[in-house]
Design an enzyme around this catalytic site. Structure first.
Site, short mmCIF file in Angstrom:
data_model
loop_
_atom_site.label_atom_id
_atom_site.label_comp_id
_atom_site.label_asym_id
_atom_site.label_seq_id
_atom_site.Cartn_x
_atom_site.Cartn_y
_atom_site.Cartn_z
N CYS A 83 -8.90 5.25 11.61
CA CYS A 83 -7.68 4.50 11.28
C CYS A 83 -6.68 4.66 12.41
CB CYS A 83 -7.07 5.02 9.98
SG CYS A 83 -8.19 5.13 8.59
N CYS A 86 -6.58 2.44 15.69
CA CYS A 86 -5.87 1.16 15.64
C CYS A 86 -4.39 1.33 15.34
CB CYS A 86 -6.48 0.24 14.60
SG CYS A 86 -8.12 -0.37 15.05
N HIS A 87 -4.07 2.17 14.35
CA HIS A 87 -2.70 2.23 13.83
C HIS A 87 -1.89 3.40 14.37
CE1 HIS A 87 -3.47 -0.94 10.89
NE2 HIS A 87 -4.62 -0.35 10.61
N CYS A 129 -10.60 -3.19 5.84
CA CYS A 129 -10.54 -2.50 7.13
C CYS A 129 -11.83 -1.72 7.36
CB CYS A 129 -9.35 -1.54 7.16
SG CYS A 129 -8.08 -2.03 8.34
N CYS A 195 1.76 -8.31 -22.43
CA CYS A 195 2.44 -7.23 -21.70
C CYS A 195 3.90 -7.17 -22.14
CB CYS A 195 2.39 -7.48 -20.20
SG CYS A 195 0.76 -7.80 -19.51
N CYS A 198 5.52 -5.04 -25.24
CA CYS A 198 5.88 -3.63 -25.06
C CYS A 198 6.90 -3.47 -23.94
CB CYS A 198 4.64 -2.80 -24.73
SG CYS A 198 3.58 -2.50 -26.15
N HIS A 199 6.61 -4.07 -22.78
CA HIS A 199 7.33 -3.68 -21.57
C HIS A 199 8.56 -4.51 -21.25
CE1 HIS A 199 4.30 -0.70 -20.91
NE2 HIS A 199 3.35 -1.60 -21.04
N ARG A 236 -4.79 1.77 -14.58
CA ARG A 236 -3.78 1.81 -15.64
C ARG A 236 -3.76 0.51 -16.43
NH1 ARG A 236 -2.35 2.69 -19.39
NH2 ARG A 236 -0.43 3.45 -20.33
N CYS A 240 -4.29 -0.12 -20.37
CA CYS A 240 -3.35 -0.88 -21.20
C CYS A 240 -4.12 -1.93 -22.02
CB CYS A 240 -2.34 -1.59 -20.31
SG CYS A 240 -0.67 -0.97 -20.45
#
Lengths: 279, 107, 156
Positions: A83, A86-87, A129, A195, A198-199, A236, A240
């Protein structure tokens, strides 16, 4: 007296319908669905859980990030490139020879991928990548090395505000944002919940023993006490969906990347926290 | 251990100073009470011993049981008395040992 | 085995269901076997000395309600000068309601300087966490604190 009560209810109902209508609006001037009160999951956590996140020596996800930091410098694949080749260093402000620093990346992801004409999140970007530039086998989604690497990259954006203009019809991510919005408001599963139930409608309220948050994504990847491990946003989301007894989509699926694109927009302005700690 | 543990120990301390040490290991702490998808019992595999030594003498140690959460986190104090390399070791059920050393200069 | 199979064949359906039910109940009981306060007390009695209950020397820092039972932070401090002549040798942590009561035992020395230790533990249900401190003179001090553990939260 009776009439008055009925009128009051009518007024309340009317007001809430108007509010609901406002919430559904999706022009670029549209207020955030939460108005000014966009809240990170951190603000819903107990002091004990917050303390675990506040100190990286106590954040149990950090050993995975340390391992990823070691991998960052290690050549891999047929291309024998690391990595860092390149970075540059992961925290290099110039972003090494290719000029792409990691700072700020997670705050603006998912990004539009010209090749597939689809949004791509951090995990998929890392995997791409690996296969295209390192000519290596990509880590599996939700594997520990990928979660650790995502955590390492996310960490470079800690403290930066989430940005998204995907609600703008001219934004390349707009179609994905729209699909994500539809997903967010679509009832699903045996419990027939979207969704938003609840949220959006009940953030801050308690459902049985559970304090509902706004379901913001600014802390991912996150170490979940329940998982006793660090995991991705898609893991997650799958949880849910299972919880409302719907069939979960696969991590990395178009459905979840679209939803992630929309969630990023809902959380714009929130400070990036990954890798965070949640219950 | 696939991932190296984290140890927070100050690099310097005054003689007699009480310093807090934080250690965080990366381990599933498999209890032996769980079953896999096929219903087979997953064998117990935990880190069962932790120790912090200086010059071979144990300053602090811990015996862990399956009720310790995954990725064991242990905090304790040491009294800064001698400069040297503080050695932290974790030993699992199979006797595999993971070691981290950190120097602290005491003045 | 063959005998019981034979008996089963002779039972009518209702009897068979009763037996099966009892079996399931027994199995459930076996897998859900939990330590009891007596188990924890037994473990403490093995530490030697006469344990002083409700010892003010021991401070247990625990959340009143655990956000998740899988990872409950605990910190214990014991009032002690931590000198060669007078120090805490061991701090044992027990969970009365877990499958087995032992959680962790910390081993301290005068070089530890301060009896202040912390970790994170798994608690299967609402229960008392019992802490026993063994002093250099052999005396044992005990204190406990209840933690509420909620089950059935949002999963994934």
């Amino acid at each position: 007296m009776k009439i008055k009560t009925v009128t009051t209810i009518a007024v309340i109902l009317g007001a809430s319908f108007t509010l609901a209508a406002c919430n559904m609006k999706s022009t670029s001037e549209a207020p955030n669905p939460y108005g000014k009160e966009v809240r990170s999951g951190y603000s819903y956590a107990t002091p004990e859980t917050q303390a675990m996140q506040d100190d990286d020596f106590s954040n149990p996800g950090m050993p995975l990030v340390d391992t990823a930091a070691g991998m960052w410098n290690k050549p891999a694949g047929e291309a024998k490139k690391s990595c860092a080749d390149c970075h540059g260093a992961v925290d290099d402000a110039k972003g090494g020879p290719v000029g792409i620093p990691m700072k700020g990346v997670s705050a603006k992801y998912p990004a539009y991928d010209e090749a597939t004409q689809k949004p791509m999140n951090l995990e998929l970007r890392i995997m791409k990548c690996q296969t295209e530039n390192q000519k290596a086998e990509a880590f599996k989604y939700d594997s520990k090395p990928l979660v650790g690497m995502t955590g390492l990259v996310a960490m470079q954006s800690r403290g930066m505000p989430r940005v998204s203009t995907a609600d703008d019809p001219n934004d390349k991510l707009h179609a994905a944002w729209k699909a994500g919005e539809e997903f967010y408001y679509q009832r699903r599963g045996q419990l027939d919940l979207a969704c938003k139930h609840c949220h959006e409608d009940n953030a801050g309220n308690i459902i049985r023993a559970e304090l509902l948050s706004q379901g913001q994504s600014n802390g991912f990847p996150t170490y979940r006490l329940k998982w006793q491990g660090m995991g991705s946003l898609h893991k997650r989301l799958g949880g849910c969906n299972k919880e409302i007894r719907a069939e979960p989509y696969k991590s990395g699926s178009d459905e979840y990347v679209n939803l992630e694109t929309y969630l990023a927009w809902r959380g714009r302005g929130l400070v990036m926290e990954g890798p965070s700690v949640r219950k | 251990m696939a991932n190296q543990p984290r140890v927070k120990l100050p690099k310097t301390a005054k003689s007699g100073e009480l310093v807090q040490v934080k250690t965080l290991a990366s381990h599933d702490m498999e209890t032996g009470n769980r079953k896999d998808k096929e219903g087979k019992a997953i064998p117990r595999l935990i880190l069962k011993k932790f120790s912090c030594t200086l010059g071979g003498a144990e300053i602090f140690g811990a015996d862990m049981h399956p009720a310790v959460s995954a990725n064991p986190y242990i905090t304790f104090y040491i009294k800064a008395e001698k400069s040297g390399s503080y050695v932290f070791t974790w030993t699992d059920d199979n006797g595999e040992v993971t070691t981290v050393s950190q120097d602290m200069a005491v003045s | 085995m063959s005998k019981s199979t034979h008996q089963m064949v002779q039972m009518d359906r209702r009897q068979a269901l009763k037996v099966a039910g009892a079996g399931v109940l027994a199995m459930g009981f076996a897998t859900a076997a939990h330590a009891t306060p007596e188990d924890a007390a037994m473990a403490i009695s093995k530490l030697g000395g006469s344990a002083k209950a409700d010892s003010a020397k021991i401070t247990i820092d625990l959340p009143e309600i655990a956000e998740n039972g899988a990872t409950v932070p605990v910190n214990v401090t014991v009032d002690s000068p931590m000198t060669a002549a007078d120090h805490v040798k061991h701090i044992h942590v027990f969970a009365e309601g877990n499958p087995s009561p032992e959680v962790i035992s910390f081993n301290l020395t005068p070089s530890t300087g301060k009896a202040d230790v912390g970790t994170r533990m798994r608690l299967g249900k609402t229960q008392n966490v019992v802490v026993a401190a063994v002093m250099s003179d052999g005396s044992v001090h005990v204190n406990k604190k209840e933690v509420k553990v909620t089950i059935g939260g949002c999963g994934g």
